[in-house]
Scaffold this motif. Structure first.
Motif, short mmCIF file in Angstrom:
data_model
loop_
_atom_site.label_atom_id
_atom_site.label_comp_id
_atom_site.label_asym_id
_atom_site.label_seq_id
_atom_site.Cartn_x
_atom_site.Cartn_y
_atom_site.Cartn_z
N GLN A 218 0.81 -1.22 0.00
CA GLN A 218 0.00 0.00 0.00
C GLN A 218 0.84 1.27 0.00
O GLN A 218 0.46 2.28 -0.61
N THR A 219 1.99 1.23 0.66
CA THR A 219 2.78 2.45 0.81
C THR A 219 3.18 3.04 -0.54
O THR A 219 2.92 4.21 -0.83
N ILE A 220 3.80 2.23 -1.39
CA ILE A 220 4.26 2.76 -2.68
C ILE A 220 3.08 3.04 -3.60
O ILE A 220 3.12 3.97 -4.43
N ARG A 221 1.98 2.31 -3.45
CA ARG A 221 0.83 2.54 -4.33
C ARG A 221 0.05 3.80 -3.96
O ARG A 221 -0.62 4.39 -4.81
N GLN A 222 0.16 4.22 -2.70
CA GLN A 222 -0.68 5.33 -2.23
C GLN A 222 0.09 6.58 -1.85
O GLN A 222 -0.51 7.62 -1.64
N ASP A 223 1.40 6.53 -1.77
CA ASP A 223 2.20 7.68 -1.36
C ASP A 223 2.28 8.70 -2.51
O ASP A 223 2.83 8.41 -3.57
N PRO A 224 1.75 9.92 -2.33
CA PRO A 224 1.81 10.92 -3.41
C PRO A 224 3.23 11.24 -3.84
O PRO A 224 3.46 11.58 -5.01
N LYS A 225 4.19 11.14 -2.93
CA LYS A 225 5.58 11.45 -3.26
C LYS A 225 6.18 10.42 -4.21
O LYS A 225 7.21 10.71 -4.84
N ARG A 226 5.57 9.27 -4.30
CA ARG A 226 6.10 8.20 -5.15
C ARG A 226 5.21 7.93 -6.36
O ARG A 226 5.36 6.91 -7.03
N THR B 275 5.05 9.34 -9.35
CA THR B 275 5.76 9.25 -10.63
C THR B 275 6.48 7.92 -10.75
O THR B 275 6.42 7.25 -11.80
N GLU B 276 7.17 7.52 -9.70
CA GLU B 276 7.87 6.23 -9.70
C GLU B 276 6.90 5.08 -9.94
O GLU B 276 7.17 4.18 -10.74
N TYR B 277 5.77 5.11 -9.25
CA TYR B 277 4.79 4.05 -9.39
C TYR B 277 4.20 4.02 -10.80
O TYR B 277 3.99 2.94 -11.39
N GLN B 278 3.96 5.19 -11.37
CA GLN B 278 3.44 5.24 -12.73
C GLN B 278 4.44 4.67 -13.72
O GLN B 278 4.06 3.98 -14.68
N GLN B 279 5.71 4.93 -13.52
CA GLN B 279 6.75 4.35 -14.39
C GLN B 279 6.76 2.83 -14.32
O GLN B 279 6.94 2.15 -15.34
N LEU B 280 6.56 2.30 -13.12
CA LEU B 280 6.49 0.84 -12.97
C LEU B 280 5.28 0.28 -13.71
O LEU B 280 5.38 -0.75 -14.40
N GLY C 99 5.57 -4.53 0.41
CA GLY C 99 4.87 -5.67 -0.15
C GLY C 99 5.84 -6.68 -0.73
O GLY C 99 6.87 -6.98 -0.14
N HIS C 100 5.53 -7.15 -1.94
CA HIS C 100 6.30 -8.25 -2.55
C HIS C 100 7.60 -7.79 -3.19
O HIS C 100 8.43 -8.60 -3.55
N THR C 101 7.79 -6.48 -3.34
CA THR C 101 9.01 -5.97 -3.98
C THR C 101 9.78 -5.10 -2.98
O THR C 101 10.03 -3.92 -3.22
N SER C 102 10.16 -5.69 -1.87
CA SER C 102 10.74 -4.91 -0.77
C SER C 102 12.01 -4.13 -1.13
O SER C 102 12.19 -3.01 -0.65
N PRO C 103 12.92 -4.64 -1.99
CA PRO C 103 14.10 -3.83 -2.32
C PRO C 103 13.75 -2.53 -3.03
O PRO C 103 14.46 -1.53 -2.90
N LEU C 104 12.63 -2.54 -3.75
CA LEU C 104 12.16 -1.37 -4.47
C LEU C 104 11.31 -0.47 -3.58
O LEU C 104 11.43 0.76 -3.61
N GLU C 105 10.48 -1.08 -2.77
CA GLU C 105 9.55 -0.32 -1.94
C GLU C 105 10.22 0.32 -0.73
O GLU C 105 9.86 1.43 -0.34
N SER C 106 11.16 -0.38 -0.12
CA SER C 106 11.87 0.11 1.06
C SER C 106 13.38 0.04 0.82
O SER C 106 14.10 -0.72 1.45
N PRO C 107 13.87 0.84 -0.14
CA PRO C 107 15.26 0.69 -0.59
C PRO C 107 16.30 0.92 0.50
O PRO C 107 17.30 0.19 0.57
N THR C 108 16.10 1.92 1.34
CA THR C 108 17.10 2.21 2.37
C THR C 108 17.16 1.10 3.40
O THR C 108 18.25 0.64 3.79
N PHE C 109 16.00 0.64 3.86
CA PHE C 109 15.96 -0.43 4.85
C PHE C 109 16.64 -1.68 4.31
O PHE C 109 17.48 -2.30 4.99
N VAL C 110 16.30 -2.08 3.08
CA VAL C 110 16.86 -3.30 2.50
C VAL C 110 18.35 -3.14 2.24
O VAL C 110 19.14 -4.06 2.51
N THR C 111 18.76 -2.00 1.74
CA THR C 111 20.19 -1.77 1.50
C THR C 111 20.98 -1.87 2.79
O THR C 111 22.05 -2.50 2.83
N ASN C 112 20.48 -1.26 3.85
CA ASN C 112 21.18 -1.31 5.13
C ASN C 112 21.26 -2.74 5.66
O ASN C 112 22.29 -3.16 6.22
N ALA C 113 20.18 -3.50 5.48
CA ALA C 113 20.18 -4.89 5.95
C ALA C 113 21.18 -5.73 5.17
O ALA C 113 21.92 -6.55 5.75
#
Length: 269
Positions: free
Chosen positions: A158-166, A168-173, A246-260
């Motif tokens: 839901q976060t990436i699908r509903q966040d207004p700041k994202r 443009t990114e979501y539309q590109q996907l 959701g199912h694409t965590s490296p894309l949806e939460s890039p900083t968290f996944v990168t740090n992990a």
């Protein structure tokens, strides 16, 4: 970007960074290697990084004829043998994880460690397989665009699908997925959804490489329960749940996944 001829088709890949060790990123169904842009940018400062497009995705060649999950394993094996020049840290998301697990069972010599994101060791349940095959039948007839309303909530939380700041990114996907070749994604989907169960084979590994399992808290196709079962099957593996993904965590939460991933790899040094 370089391409390599493997198993009768051209595979597109990114090769960047410099370091004594190599990380290979393998994406999921309907995605492309750019989904790992944040991880590649961070890790290429200290590692040699390879990120490739599976057949029928991104800039790789189409796949018009039927094939199976082990053909994708063949692709990854040939790419690593040709480009990586030694064992690697393998990071696979969804289909990339399915491929990585089966390659690990076949060629453990290729692995320094394995990072498994939003994936599992299981086969699809009968109910899920029926649902996915129905979707693929419709894709065959009209393409994937009319199905975006059903497909996108499976891929993205839901976060990436509903966040207004994202937006443009979501539309590109959405635009990228809409433009995928219908025959290629149907053949690819059949290969992925008809995969075998490798849970017991993983349990039988006496000395698996260090393994990190990550899963989005909102992942629908491979939920946290699937990730826990995968962790249980790989001796000594760690599990991290990614909040608000959701199912694409490296894309949806890039900083968290990168740090992990960075912390996990530091433990292997």
């Amino acid at each position: 970007m370089p391409q390599i001829d493997i198993n009768g088709r051209s595979l597109n890949y990114l090769l960047t960074g410099d370091g004594p060790e190599t990380i290979v990123f393998s994406h999921g169904y309907l995605m492309q290697h750019q989904m790992f842009a944040a991880q590649v940018a961070a890790l290429s400062k200290t590692y040699r990084v390879i990120a490739f497009d599976h057949r029928g995705h991104g800039e790789s060649g189409p796949c018009q004829d039927p094939f199976g999950i082990y053909d994708l394993v063949d692709d990854a094996e040939a790419l690593i043998d040709s480009v990586a020049q030694g064992p690697v840290h393998f990071a696979g998301m969804s289909t990339g994880g399915y491929v990585g697990l089966r390659l690990l069972l076949r060629r453990p010599d290729l692995f320094k460690s394995i990072i498994l994101m939003d994936t599992g060791a299981n086969a699809e349940s009968a109910a899920s397989l029926k649902q996915y095959n129905q979707l693929l039948f419709v894709v065959r007839l009209v393409g994937i665009r009319p199905l975006l309303g059903r497909v996108l909530p499976l891929l993205f939380g839901q976060t990436i699908r509903q966040d207004p700041k994202r937006r443009t990114e979501y539309q590109q996907l959405k635009t990228y997925i809409s433009g995928l070749d219908r025959t290629s994604i149907r053949q690819f989907g059949r290969a992925v959804f008809d995969r075998d169960d490798v849970t017991e084979a993983l349990r039988d590994l006496d000395n698996p490489p260090p393994a990190l399992v990550m899963v989005g808290a909102q992942d629908i196709p491979t939920p946290p329960a699937t990730a826990r079962a995968l962790q249980d099957a790989i001796k000594g593996s760690d599990l991290i749940e990614v909040p608000d993904a959701g199912h694409t965590s490296p894309l949806e939460s890039p900083t968290f996944v990168t740090n992990a991933i960075t912390a996990f790899l530091a433990q292997q040094a």
